[in-house]
Scaffold this active site. Structure first.
Site, mmCIF file in Angstrom:
data_model
loop_
_atom_site.group_PDB
_atom_site.id
_atom_site.type_symbol
_atom_site.label_atom_id
_atom_site.label_comp_id
_atom_site.label_asym_id
_atom_site.label_seq_id
_atom_site.Cartn_x
_atom_site.Cartn_y
_atom_site.Cartn_z
ATOM 1 N N GLU A 159 -8.684 -8.658 -7.517
ATOM 2 C CA GLU A 159 -9.096 -8.210 -6.191
ATOM 3 C C GLU A 159 -10.308 -7.288 -6.337
ATOM 4 O OE1 GLU A 159 -6.565 -5.440 -3.814
ATOM 5 O OE2 GLU A 159 -6.846 -6.965 -2.273
ATOM 6 N N GLU A 217 -6.741 9.686 0.656
ATOM 7 C CA GLU A 217 -7.525 10.898 0.400
ATOM 8 C C GLU A 217 -8.857 10.874 1.152
ATOM 9 O OE1 GLU A 217 -5.959 9.044 -1.744
ATOM 10 O OE2 GLU A 217 -5.333 10.125 -3.538
ATOM 11 N N GLU A 235 2.821 -3.743 0.805
ATOM 12 C CA GLU A 235 1.766 -4.681 1.203
ATOM 13 C C GLU A 235 0.621 -4.422 0.252
ATOM 14 O OE1 GLU A 235 -1.200 -5.861 1.979
ATOM 15 O OE2 GLU A 235 -1.424 -5.782 4.162
ATOM 16 N N LYS A 295 1.398 9.712 4.773
ATOM 17 C CA LYS A 295 0.289 10.210 3.955
ATOM 18 C C LYS A 295 -0.905 9.266 4.039
ATOM 19 C CE LYS A 295 -1.205 9.869 -0.169
ATOM 20 N NZ LYS A 295 -2.641 10.067 0.120
ATOM 21 N N CYS A 329 -7.304 -6.585 2.769
ATOM 22 C CA CYS A 329 -6.319 -7.115 1.819
ATOM 23 C C CYS A 329 -6.295 -8.634 1.853
ATOM 24 C CB CYS A 329 -4.948 -6.533 2.097
ATOM 25 S SG CYS A 329 -4.429 -6.724 3.796
ATOM 26 N N GLY A 377 -1.515 -0.775 -0.266
ATOM 27 C CA GLY A 377 -2.551 -0.343 -1.201
ATOM 28 C C GLY A 377 -2.586 -1.239 -2.415
ATOM 29 N N THR A 420 -0.456 0.900 -7.782
ATOM 30 C CA THR A 420 0.297 1.981 -7.140
ATOM 31 C C THR A 420 1.630 1.447 -6.608
ATOM 32 O OG1 THR A 420 -1.730 3.161 -6.602
ATOM 33 C CG2 THR A 420 0.211 3.735 -5.333
ATOM 34 N N GLY A 421 1.629 0.216 -6.116
ATOM 35 C CA GLY A 421 2.878 -0.390 -5.649
ATOM 36 C C GLY A 421 3.941 -0.411 -6.738
HETATM 37 P P1 NAI Z 1 -4.277 3.089 -4.053
HETATM 38 O O1 NAI Z 1 -3.180 2.085 -4.025
HETATM 39 O O2 NAI Z 1 -4.340 3.983 -5.229
HETATM 40 O O3 NAI Z 1 -4.187 4.010 -2.730
HETATM 41 C C1 NAI Z 1 -3.510 3.664 -1.553
HETATM 42 C C2 NAI Z 1 -2.669 4.837 -1.106
HETATM 43 O O4 NAI Z 1 -1.734 5.148 -2.119
HETATM 44 C C3 NAI Z 1 -3.462 6.121 -0.847
HETATM 45 O O5 NAI Z 1 -2.902 6.821 0.236
HETATM 46 C C4 NAI Z 1 -3.253 6.889 -2.128
HETATM 47 O O6 NAI Z 1 -3.376 8.275 -1.950
HETATM 48 C C5 NAI Z 1 -1.823 6.523 -2.469
HETATM 49 N N1 NAI Z 1 -1.479 6.681 -3.884
HETATM 50 C C6 NAI Z 1 -2.301 6.614 -4.956
HETATM 51 N N2 NAI Z 1 -1.607 6.805 -6.084
HETATM 52 C C7 NAI Z 1 -0.314 6.996 -5.734
HETATM 53 C C8 NAI Z 1 0.895 7.225 -6.461
HETATM 54 N N3 NAI Z 1 0.905 7.305 -7.783
HETATM 55 N N4 NAI Z 1 2.042 7.354 -5.770
HETATM 56 C C9 NAI Z 1 2.052 7.249 -4.429
HETATM 57 N N5 NAI Z 1 0.956 7.042 -3.692
HETATM 58 C C10 NAI Z 1 -0.218 6.916 -4.330
HETATM 59 O O7 NAI Z 1 -5.638 2.302 -3.859
HETATM 60 P P2 NAI Z 1 -7.130 2.862 -4.075
HETATM 61 O O8 NAI Z 1 -7.197 3.613 -5.366
HETATM 62 O O9 NAI Z 1 -7.583 3.519 -2.837
HETATM 63 O O10 NAI Z 1 -7.920 1.482 -4.214
HETATM 64 C C11 NAI Z 1 -7.864 0.741 -5.416
HETATM 65 C C12 NAI Z 1 -7.796 -0.731 -5.122
HETATM 66 O O11 NAI Z 1 -6.570 -1.040 -4.466
HETATM 67 C C13 NAI Z 1 -8.853 -1.267 -4.172
HETATM 68 O O12 NAI Z 1 -10.068 -1.496 -4.789
HETATM 69 C C14 NAI Z 1 -8.181 -2.525 -3.690
HETATM 70 O O13 NAI Z 1 -8.331 -3.543 -4.652
HETATM 71 C C15 NAI Z 1 -6.726 -2.142 -3.598
HETATM 72 N N6 NAI Z 1 -6.350 -1.764 -2.216
HETATM 73 C C16 NAI Z 1 -5.661 -2.667 -1.445
HETATM 74 C C17 NAI Z 1 -5.369 -2.375 -0.126
HETATM 75 C C18 NAI Z 1 -4.625 -3.326 0.747
HETATM 76 O O14 NAI Z 1 -4.822 -3.306 1.949
HETATM 77 N N7 NAI Z 1 -3.720 -4.120 0.228
HETATM 78 C C19 NAI Z 1 -5.828 -1.132 0.496
HETATM 79 C C20 NAI Z 1 -6.481 -0.224 -0.410
HETATM 80 C C21 NAI Z 1 -6.733 -0.559 -1.698
HETATM 81 MG MG MG Z 2 -5.838 4.672 -6.697
#
Ligand code: NAI
Ligand code: MG
Length: 493
Positions: free
Chosen positions: A388, A180, A254, A177, A288, A231, A235-236
């Site tokens: 972050e 979005e 991660e 997945k 990240c 991410g 969410t993790g």
């Molecule tokens: P997110 O963690 O919500 O999204 C990452 C992925 O998880 C996307 O594919 C999203 O659709 C999916 N996701 C969202 N909610 C979920 C759920 N409840 N269950 C399963 N999958 C889910 O991150 P988001 O909202 O895009 O960004 C928020 C913050 O997260 C950023 O500002 C940053 O601080 C951090 N982030 C860290 C990343 C990294 O590389 N470690 C990458 C992206 C975001």
């Molecule tokens: Mg999110």
């Protein structure tokens, strides 16, 4: 090829299907204009993708191929990625906003990732364990099964490669997945996979859709054996919880970071100044492992700040499709607002804004741009030094001596990465060993190689990706005992 204003399909069981739900526009953050529409997978479509991956795994259609054959398929994916590199880089930039100069690196890295795991497929071996008694004790490595893979938007194609390549190498099947906001290259990758006859249908499925729906379903599914996620920490956590409440599936995470980039007074000046700026502003800071805390030894602090401000001010911020551009827009206007919230918070908390902090005007006003932003006078406890930000905002913190540098460096809940700059090799290694981080650079920051493990300590995650470690997370260990003694034990005599 992705055509203009196309409605992107879902990829389920080796077929491209239009989603049943209304679509969501995919926006170019440099212009604010829609470039495509993405499907939002329904519950039924998500179940269908899980079924396809389940069937492809249980039938042995993929894991039953020889390791050599699987490796060859991965090499063929890499070859086709390289063949289509220019177009992939173009659409990645258009969808995500990263400079084309960087997108080209990402596509090449994605191909390299498939090449590495293509070669590794034939090198996964078990063990013979030195047990006593007349027995042969074996350790076999077997694929963990069906993998849900949830990826973010900052390196859309590369993150898909980091996830899919080791899973296929191990003999697993996949439901991927993408985020979005950045689904375009994942669907393009699905087309490449679909064009390879030796990759059985259903081995890889790609679902676009909302995280809290599609992603959460993958995390909670009883028919998925492992979830790999990159991410946010938040969410993790929810994924771990869903795994705990369902089938205790394996989870690798991660997550984010607040990585320290530590500069001692004896560091090589020019490389250090460049490394401080590159460490946090590459990919607009949406990394990240961003070196989002610059720790500077007090005797060079003021001079170092002046030098990084000058260098950062000169970064070419602009149209990401221009090859001279080094910083594009942030991924979405909403993300820019979130990052700007931190800029405001930094000011409120009393940090000194010495560069940027604003939206550029003129020809860039229509995009989600944000100037490279530097705060000094930052207290290690401030939110801008703890949380972050995931954008082009850095907190500069002075320190006195090695012990204080290490203490500040480790004083966040994160532990993804860090870097130390000094010409004193003894000090460099002392600091390396004290940093609680999964990746530490010495006199550099950010180079990442598929051959070397990647992942974090503390709240930056669990498990490692890339290298040999990366494939281990897609393998189960089976211990087999073979009795070589044909006599009864005589236990009941
Ligand atoms: P997110 O963690 O919500 O999204 C990452 C992925 O998880 C996307 O594919 C999203 O659709 C999916 N996701 C969202 N909610 C979920 C759920 N409840 N269950 C399963 N999958 C889910 O991150 P988001 O909202 O895009 O960004 C928020 C913050 O997260 C950023 O500002 C940053 O601080 C951090 N982030 C860290 C990343 C990294 O590389 N470690 C990458 C992206 C975001
Ligand atoms: Mg999110």
């Amino acid at each position: 090829m992705v055509r203009p204003m196309e409605t992107l399909p879902l990829y389920i069981a080796g077929r491209f299907v239009n989603g049943a739900e209304p679509t969501q526009p995919v926006v170019n953050p440099a212009t604010g204009e829609a470039i495509a529409h993405a499907a939002r997978a329904t519950r039924a479509e998500t179940e269908a993708a899980i079924s396809a991956a389940r069937e492809a795994f249980d039938s042995g259609a993929w894991s039953g191929l020889t390791a050599m054959k699987r490796g060859q398929v991965l090499l063929e994916i890499a070859r086709r990625l390289r063949e289509q590199a220019q177009e992939l880089a173009r659409v990645e930039t258009e969808n995500m906003g990263k400079p084309i100069f960087e997108a080209e690196f990402d596509v090449a890295d994605a191909a390299t990732c498939f090449e590495y795991y293509g070669g590794l497929a034939t090198k996964i071996t078990g063990d013979v364990n030195p047990v006593p008694d007349e027995a042969l004790s074996l350790t076999l490595k077997e694929p963990v099964g069906v993998c849900g893979q949830i990826i973010p938007w900052n390196y859309p194609l590369l993150m898909a490669a980091w996830k899919i390549a080791p899973a296929l190498c191990a003999g697993c099947t996949v439901v991927l997945k993408p985020a979005e906001t950045t689904p375009v290259t994942a669907i393009h990758l699905a087309r490449i996979l679909d064009s390879i006859p030796d990759l059985p249908k259903g081995v890889v499925n790609v679902l676009t859709g909302d995280g809290p729906e599609v992603g959460a379903m993958l995390a909670a599914s009883e028919r998925i054996d492992k979830v790999a996620f990159t991410g946010s920490t938040r969410t993790g956590r929810s994924i771990l919880r869903a795994a705990a409440d369902s089938n205790l599936k394996r989870v690798t995470l991660e997550l984010g970071g607040k990585s320290p980039n530590i500069f001692f007074a004896d560091a090589g000046w020019e490389t250090a100044v460049e490394g401080a700026v590159f460490g946090v502003f590459v990919n607009q800071g949406e990394v990240c492992s961003a070196g989002s805390r610059i720790l500077v030894e007090r005797p060079i602090h003021d001079r170092f700040v002046a030098a990084i401000v000058e260098k950062a001010r000169a970064i070419r911020l602009g149209d990401p499709s221009d090859r001279a551009t080094r910083m594009g827009p942030l991924v979405t206007a909403a993300h820019r607002e979130r990052v700007m919230g931190y800029v405001e918070q930094g000011k409120r908390e009393g940090a000194r804004l010495v560069l940027g902090g604003g939206k550029p005007n003129g020809s860039l006003a229509g995009g989600a741009y944000l100037e490279p932003t530097i705060f000094t006078g930052v207290d290690p406890g401030m939110a801008i030094a703890q949380e972050e930000i995931f954008g082009p905002v850095v907190a500069v913190i002075p320190f006195d001596g090695e012990a204080e540098a290490v203490r500040i460096a480790n004083a966040t809940p994160y532990g993804l990465a860090g870097a130390v700059w000094t010409r004193d090799i003894f000090r460099a290694f002392r600091v390396v060993r004290k940093l609680r981080a999964g990746i530490v650079w010495v006199n550099h920051m950010q180079p990442t190689y598929v051959e070397a493990p990647w992942g974090g300590m503390k709240m930056s995650g669990a498990g490692r990706e890339l290298g040999r470690y990366g494939v281990e997370n897609y393998l189960e260990v089976k211990q087999v005992h073979v009795n070589l003694n044909d006599q009864p034990m005589g236990w009941y005599a």
